[in-house]
Design an enzyme around this catalytic site. Structure first.
Site, PDB file in Angstrom:
ATOM      1  CB  CYS A 133      -0.917  -0.017   1.221  1.00 14.06           C
ATOM      2  SG  CYS A 133      -1.885   1.472   1.385  1.00 14.06           S
ATOM      3  CB  CYS A 136      -0.574   2.488   4.000  1.00 11.32           C
ATOM      4  SG  CYS A 136      -2.095   1.842   3.337  1.00 11.32           S
ATOM      5  CG  ASP A 137       3.202   1.253   4.439  1.00 11.04           C
ATOM      6  OD1 ASP A 137       2.824   1.698   5.533  1.00 11.04           O
ATOM      7  OD2 ASP A 137       2.910   0.115   4.040  1.00 11.04           O
TER       8      ASP A 137
END
Ligand code: NDP
Length: 312
Positions: A133, A136-137
């Site tokens: 992701c 997300c990261d």
């Protein structure tokens, strides 16, 4: 107490089912699962969900849907369903805290999850350089070098998102071409810090306290291959998704990839009162708005099923 309508999953299918079911007075309970809000919470801008002319952040869209479901009285609960018994009605679901729920009708909206290559190193470095992701990261890789595996729309989207943060983005693509739509292809090809490594596969990852590089192979025909090490700080998977249907596979029909098979384009599974909506039952379209529509259909079907039960 037996729940009239239990909804498992909190993506667009789950929340839309909840909006319809609660407005129809079915007193639905919705189980949020591992990733509240589902896959769209891992996206940045969603430009193709009708009703948002300027686009909308994925998290905001899901927060809006949740709020709408709550407004009509949906009982939204956190926790993960881990076991199911659909052998007879009322159907039973067990949660990860060992609690048990009973329901008259069930809407399965458990969505799909990111696929991994299956390399042992993916597990070894999970959270230490391996991610599925980018939104997300990606933040952790500002100014660094990353690789994205895959050549579809997701891979292109992830690569272009990461290109805005990272110094350099490699796309590791196993074929000599991208599978993504032309617009997405043009986007990545137009970004200076994205380099596409066609006909490349990943053999493993290396690094002391996290990913420092990938062992890759460039295959140019049967006999011609070159193995080398590609220094990277982050390794992002974007090779598709698999449907989260395992929990129910003993009771309902799934296809060879695990997608729930429903009847004639309806959300009906072979089990009376059990419906499936969204990506868990959709190998073809896998779009938020399609999932939302399927969630509405599932709730309408649940309403009809419960009405017929009352009359019987
Ligand atoms: P896709 O299945 O379309 O693409 C998967 C990619 O990963 C392909 O390039 C595939 O290679 C590659 N791949 C699969 N397995 C492996 C493996 N073991 N090793 C190396 N590479 C592998 O998945 P997506 O998630 O990209 O897209 C799914 C659907 O969602 C599509 O219909 C897409 O159009 C849609 N989508 C739309 C978006 C949008 O409109 N904004 C955004 C994201 C997705 P190969 O080509 O060789 O099979």
């Amino acid at each position: 107490m037996t729940i009239p309508c239990l909804i498992v999953g909190s993506g667009p299918a789950g929340y839309t089912a909840a909006i319809y079911a609660s407005r129809a007075g079915l007193q639905p309970v919705l189980l949020e699962g591992l990733q509240p809000g589902g896959q769209l919470t891992t996206t940045t801008e969603v430009d193709n969900f009708p009703g948002y002319p300027e686009g909308v952040d994925g998290n905001q869209l899901m927060a809006d849907l949740r709020q709408q479901a709550e407004r009509f009285g949906t009982d939204i609960r956190s926790g993960l369903a881990v076991r199911a018994d659909l052998s007879h009605s009322p159907y039973r679901i067990w949660m990860d805290d060992d609690s048990e729920l009973e329901c008259q009708s069930l809407i399965i909206a458990t969505g799909a999850s990111a696929k991994y290559l299956g390399l042992p190193d993916e597990q070894k470095y999970r959270g230490q350089g391996v991610s599925a992701c980018a939104t997300c990261d990606g933040f952790f890789y500002r100014g660094r070098t990353v690789a994205v595996v895959g050549g579809g729309d997701t891979a292109c989207e992830e690569a272009s998102y990461l290109a805005g943060l990272a110094k350099k983005v490699y796309m590791i693509v196993r074929k000599p071409y991208l599978r993504a739509t032309k617009a997405m292809q043009d986007r990545v090809k137009g970004m200076e810090n994205i380099e596409i490594l066609f006909e490349h596969n990943t053999l493993g990852l290396y690094g002391e306290d996290g990913v420092e590089g990938a062992h890759v192979v460039h295959r140019m025909g049967e006999a011609d291959e070159r193995r080398y090490d590609l220094p990277i700080d982050g390794f992002f998977l974007a090779i598709g998704h698999h449907p989260n249907s395992e929990l129910f596979a003993e009771w309902i029909k799934t296809d060879s990839q695990g997608y729930i098979v429903t009847e004639n384009g309806s959300p009906r599974t072979g089990v009376p009162g059990v419906f499936a909506a969204g990506d868990v039952a959709d190998p073809t379209y896998r779009q938020g708005i399609v999932a939302a529509g399927a969630g509405a259909k599932a709730a309408i079907e649940a309403e009809r099923y419960l009405a017929a039960l009352r009359q019987a």
